[in-house]
Design a protein around this motif. Structure first.
Motif, PDB file in Angstrom:
ATOM      1  N   SER A  48      91.213  77.144  69.673  1.00 44.53           N
ATOM      2  CA  SER A  48      90.448  76.792  70.883  1.00 44.53           C
ATOM      3  C   SER A  48      91.232  75.842  71.791  1.00 44.53           C
ATOM      4  O   SER A  48      91.002  75.793  72.982  1.00 44.53           O
ATOM      5  N   ARG A  49      92.143  75.094  71.218  1.00 44.14           N
ATOM      6  CA  ARG A  49      92.908  74.104  71.957  1.00 44.14           C
ATOM      7  C   ARG A  49      91.998  73.132  72.690  1.00 44.14           C
ATOM      8  O   ARG A  49      92.314  72.693  73.781  1.00 44.14           O
ATOM      9  N   LEU A  50      90.870  72.820  72.100  1.00 51.36           N
ATOM     10  CA  LEU A  50      89.999  71.816  72.705  1.00 51.36           C
ATOM     11  C   LEU A  50      90.029  70.572  71.820  1.00 51.36           C
ATOM     12  O   LEU A  50      90.945  69.783  71.925  1.00 51.36           O
ATOM     13  N   ASP A  51      89.042  70.444  70.931  1.00 43.95           N
ATOM     14  CA  ASP A  51      89.018  69.269  70.064  1.00 43.95           C
ATOM     15  C   ASP A  51      88.948  69.706  68.611  1.00 43.95           C
ATOM     16  O   ASP A  51      88.155  69.197  67.838  1.00 43.95           O
ATOM     17  N   GLU A  69     100.030  70.234  63.654  1.00 45.30           N
ATOM     18  CA  GLU A  69     100.558  69.999  65.018  1.00 45.30           C
ATOM     19  C   GLU A  69     101.121  71.321  65.515  1.00 45.30           C
ATOM     20  O   GLU A  69     101.949  71.943  64.842  1.00 45.30           O
ATOM     21  N   ASP A  70     100.673  71.748  66.691  1.00 46.31           N
ATOM     22  CA  ASP A  70     101.068  73.087  67.122  1.00 46.31           C
ATOM     23  C   ASP A  70     102.429  73.121  67.803  1.00 46.31           C
ATOM     24  O   ASP A  70     103.095  74.146  67.809  1.00 46.31           O
ATOM     25  N   SER A  71     102.860  72.000  68.372  1.00 47.70           N
ATOM     26  CA  SER A  71     104.155  72.011  69.049  1.00 47.70           C
ATOM     27  C   SER A  71     105.277  71.858  68.019  1.00 47.70           C
ATOM     28  O   SER A  71     105.293  70.920  67.210  1.00 47.70           O
ATOM     29  N   ARG A 110      94.126  68.539  69.805  1.00 44.53           N
ATOM     30  CA  ARG A 110      94.088  69.872  70.407  1.00 44.53           C
ATOM     31  C   ARG A 110      94.911  70.811  69.557  1.00 44.53           C
ATOM     32  O   ARG A 110      96.106  70.608  69.403  1.00 44.53           O
ATOM     33  N   TYR A 112      86.993  59.796  72.761  1.00 49.31           N
ATOM     34  CA  TYR A 112      87.372  60.634  71.619  1.00 49.31           C
ATOM     35  C   TYR A 112      87.163  59.881  70.310  1.00 49.31           C
ATOM     36  O   TYR A 112      86.731  60.451  69.312  1.00 49.31           O
ATOM     37  N   ASP A 143      96.751  66.853  65.129  1.00 46.37           N
ATOM     38  CA  ASP A 143      96.619  66.782  66.589  1.00 46.37           C
ATOM     39  C   ASP A 143      95.163  67.065  66.944  1.00 46.37           C
ATOM     40  O   ASP A 143      94.478  67.815  66.253  1.00 46.37           O
TER      41      ASP A 143
END
Lengths: 234, 600
Positions: A70-73, A18-20, A66, A102, A64
């Protein structure tokens, strides 16, 4: 259901992607305080996640959808990758989109050991544990909210074969799509497992679907049916 | 020799010259009236009333055609030249006065008129003779006329017979300028010489005109050929008349007289027709050029070919003014320095709204009809301008759509990574806090807050999804449309024949266009309708089709509704096209195709 080498009573070893920062903290806090779950790593991007998987051999990756870079999938890509390289690892893809598309992407190469969950559904600890356990055992889970959305849209259509289902059968179809086992459905509805099996047979007959004893295949079939992808009777 | 084309191109057509054209016309009317008066009661002419009227009309015709030419080509000398022929004939008409001096002046003017006509015919439609042969011919004709007539005037007592417009009954006045008395033999010999000279001049003239008429460019032929035929007619009748009156001692009959007069009128009318024909030709050429060029896709290179072909000039070059570079560029975009006009190459500049637009470099022969060249140039300029505008419009529309879409995409991401993420985190932490809270009011409040947050999250999720379909950017058209289809209220099947990925803007345009079409199906096709969306990819073009089995509609009775307009707008901005087919009872089909524009 596929047999796993692991006993169900063992602690499930989980890696989080998870990036956040804040969300990662919240998720890890949740996991740490959940019995039967062992958090072995928390990563902030896909590359770190891959490295941690190599290192830790987790039972489940909770990621997650994203993710950097790439912050896509990235989450779905990773799940697809792992199907090839480490099919024994379950993947729970977390998302903020209640988007059936998705789930379809995630299940594209097979739904075994895959779960598609809304991030906020993690707050329901029972739901979280169910998802981790199910994918660790090779099953599939779809967030109830997504299934609900599909069911609502589908029942609104006039020509739907769903019209021939009884309300109870419709409810059970939803639970099937969420990835629940016959036992879990029986518990939830306070009926016997035998009764659930009868209902399921009736549902699959009415919808013209082949009934797989395999819960995971059943999830995909139900999902596909609900999203209108299969020609009826296909 | 050809700069006049440029000068004319920049000058107004009628402005500044109409005053003087009017003065010329009035002067012409006066001259014409004078000629009628001189002839009306002349004892020298048979049927004086008719002849006077004919002569007046003759003057008026030349002056009229001259004034018309003058007004249309104010910078050219050809208008004044034609007008001058009319006035010169007014002097010739003095021959109707029964008195030796004016009669002699009139006859001398007639001899001058033959040379004048030769000059005019050879020059037309330009200002001066263009080849050395032409100049030499005119020089010889003029010199021979001066010599023969000087000798004749000095020696004869009776001047030779004139043409059908100047002849007189046998009681013609004598030569007022005679210096030496001679015998009748000398008079008739010199008379014959003058007549032969005139005949030679007209024969030479016909030869020169024929040569000119056979020359390369269509335009020149179109302008010159009528004059050639009229000249031949004129000359033939004139010569016959002269010979008959010179050789035989009788007056030519009225039949020959009428034919000869008609021949004389043919010339000014041919001058007029040549010009009008040039204009008609120009109009037809423009029409053809426009029709062939099509409204949108014509390039400067194609335009150069069209114009070269239309004008019959294979060496034709089209130069386009580039305002950015402040220079003319050729059709391949290379900057070109405008060469000085030469006797064989001419340059016609075309301006639009006061600024340079095109320069046409062409065979100097095309200056015979600068109107056509300029007209074609103006049309070409307008067409090319139009093409540029359409392209710019499309680009700017694409930019606007694109920047709007980018903005939406950014907004969706901001929501996703910002507010949505925070709300999710808040929910998770509320759940944790709730577990730790002692039973009672605080726990209840936390549970309430959690429900609130969940509602807010759901609303935000719906909002973000409405702003931009994240799945489209992540996975492309087919999954995004399938996802939409799965939550639609009518059965929609998405068939994907390998559409793959395309540029973000292109995918978005198609996505929204398909959604719009599907919404139309939901709204109009009836409750039992279903739809099939088919996506295809052929090389670098994405094709899509939305076919429904609903009620359909009569295309003729349907003006493009707002939905269709916005569909067309989106697809148009992406450089694609859209077609809609339907008939009552047979459902409707929307076809579209868009260049994929590479991987987005």
């Amino acid at each position: 259901m596929r047999e796993r080498p692991r006993a169900v009573s063992d602690r499930i070893r989980v890696i989080v992607g998870e990036d956040s920062f804040l969300t990662r903290e919240a998720i890890t806090a949740l996991l740490r305080s959940t019995e039967g779950v062992e958090l072995v790593a928390a990563c902030e991007d896909a590359d770190a996640l891959r490295a941690a998987i190599e290192r830790e051999h987790p039972d489940v990756v909770l990621t997650d959808i994203r993710m950097p870079p790439s912050r896509l999938d990235e989450g779905i890509k990773l799940a697809t990758e792992l199907r090839e390289t480490r099919p024994e690892i379950g993947v729970v893809v977390l998302t903020q989109h209640a988007e059936p598309g998705y789930a379809a992407l995630l299940f594209d190469g097979g739904s075994e050991g895959r779960a598609y969950l809304l991030k906020e559904s993690l707050k329901d600890r029972a739901e979280l544990v169910r998802a981790l356990r199910t994918v660790a055992e090779g099953g599939s889970v779809v967030d109830p909210l997504v299934v609900d959305q599909l069911l609502t849209a589908r029942t609104r259509r006039e020509d739907s074969r769903l019209a021939s289902l009884t309300p109870r059968e419709l409810e059970i179809l939803g639970l099937i799509a969420e990835g629940r086992s016959n036992g879990a459905i029986a518990d939830k509805l306070f009926v016997t497992k035998r009764a659930v099996e009868r209902h399921i047979n009736s549902i699959f007959l009415k919808l013209g679907l082949r009934d797989g004893g395999d819960v995971s295949r059943r999830v995909k079939a139900a999902l596909l049916y609900l999203s209108g992808e299969t020609a009826e009777g296909h | 020799m050809s700069t006049h084309a440029a000068a004319e191109a920049s000058g107004g057509r009628w402005t500044g010259t109409s005053g003087h054209v009017l003065a010329i016309a009035l002067l012409g009317a006066a001259a014409s009236l004078l000629v009628v008066v001189l002839g009306w009661s002349s004892p020298l002419i048979s049927h004086p009333h008719v002849a006077a009227a004919v002569r007046g009309l003759f003057v008026a015709t030349y002056v009229g055609v001259g004034a018309y030419t003058w007004s249309r080509r104010p910078a050219s000398r050809i208008g004044p030249l034609i007008t001058g022929a009319g006035f010169l004939y007014a002097v010739v008409a003095l021959a109707a006065v029964d008195d030796p001096l004016p009669y002699t002046i009139g006859r001398v003017a007639l001899a001058a008129q033959v040379v004048y006509f030769a000059f005019l015919f050879i020059t037309f439609p330009r200002e001066r003779p263009s080849t050395r042969l032409e100049r030499r011919f005119l020089g010889v004709a003029a010199a021979a006329t001066v010599v023969v007539w000087a000798v004749t005037l000095a020696l004869v007592d009776t001047l030779p017979h004139g043409g059908p417009l100047t002849d007189c009954t046998p009681q013609c006045p004598g030569n007022a300028l005679q210096v030496v008395e001679t015998s009748d033999g000398v008079t008739s010999a010199l008379g014959l010489l003058a007549t032969v000279l005139s005949a030679l001049i007209v024969l030479g003239l016909i030869a020169v005109l024929s040569r000119k008429a056979a020359s390369a460019t269509l335009i020149r032929r179109r302008v010159v050929v009528p004059l050639l035929y009229a000249s031949i007619l004129f000359v033939a009748t004139y010569a016959t008349y002269s010979l008959v009156s010179q050789v035989g001692d009788t007056q030519p009959g009225p039949g020959l007289r009428v034919v000869a007069v008609a021949g004389a009128f043919a010339v000014p009318l041919a001058l007029l027709y040549g010009q009008l024909r040039g204009r008609l030709f120009a109009a037809a050429s423009l029409w053809r050029t426009m029709g062939r060029a099509g409204p949108r896709q014509v390039t400067p290179a194609q335009m150069q070919d069209f114009l070269g072909e239309t004008l019959g000039d294979p060496s034709f070059e089209l130069l386009v003014w580039s305002p950015e570079r402040n220079v003319y560029v050729d059709v391949s975009g290379e900057p070109v320095e405008l060469a000085e006009p030469s006797p064989s190459r001419s340059i016609t500049r075309v301006a639009q709204a006061g600024s340079p637009s095109l320069a046409l470099v062409h065979d100097a022969e095309l200056d015979d009809d600068p109107e056509t060249v300029r007209g074609l140039g103006a049309a070409a300029s307008a067409l090319l301008e139009n093409v540029t505008l359409v392209r710019e419009l499309q680009a700017s529309r694409a930019r606007i759509v694109d920047s709007a879409e980018q903005e939406r995409h950014r907004l969706e991401r901001d929501l996703h990574d910002g507010a949505q993420q925070r709300l999710t985190t808040i929910q998770l932490r509320l759940a944790l806090a709730q577990e730790r809270a002692p039973d009672g009011q605080l726990g209840d409040e936390l549970a309430e807050l959690e429900t609130e947050a969940a509602t807010a999250a759901a609303e935000l999720r719906a909002l973000a999804h409405g702003i931009y379909p994240a799945l489209l950017a992540d996975a492309g058209l087919a999954p995004a449309l399938r996802s939409f289809a799965s939550s639609a209220t009518i059965p929609i099947r998405v068939v994907d024949h390998g559409v793959g990925r395309a540029q973000a803007g292109t995918e978005l345009a198609i996505y929204y266009c398909v959604l719009e079409a599907l919404q139309n199906v939901v709204k109009h096709a009836g409750p039992r309708a279903g739809a099939v969306v088919t996506l295809t990819r052929a090389r670098d073009t994405i094709g899509f089709e939305i076919r429904d089995d609903g009620a359909g509609f009569d295309r003729a009775g349907h003006t493009d509704g707002i939905g269709l307009v916005s569909m067309r707008d989106r697809i148009g901005a992406a450089g694609g096209t859209l077609e809609i087919h339907s008939s009552p009872g047979a459902g409707a089909t929307v076809y579209g195709s868009v260049p994929a524009g590479g991987q987005g």
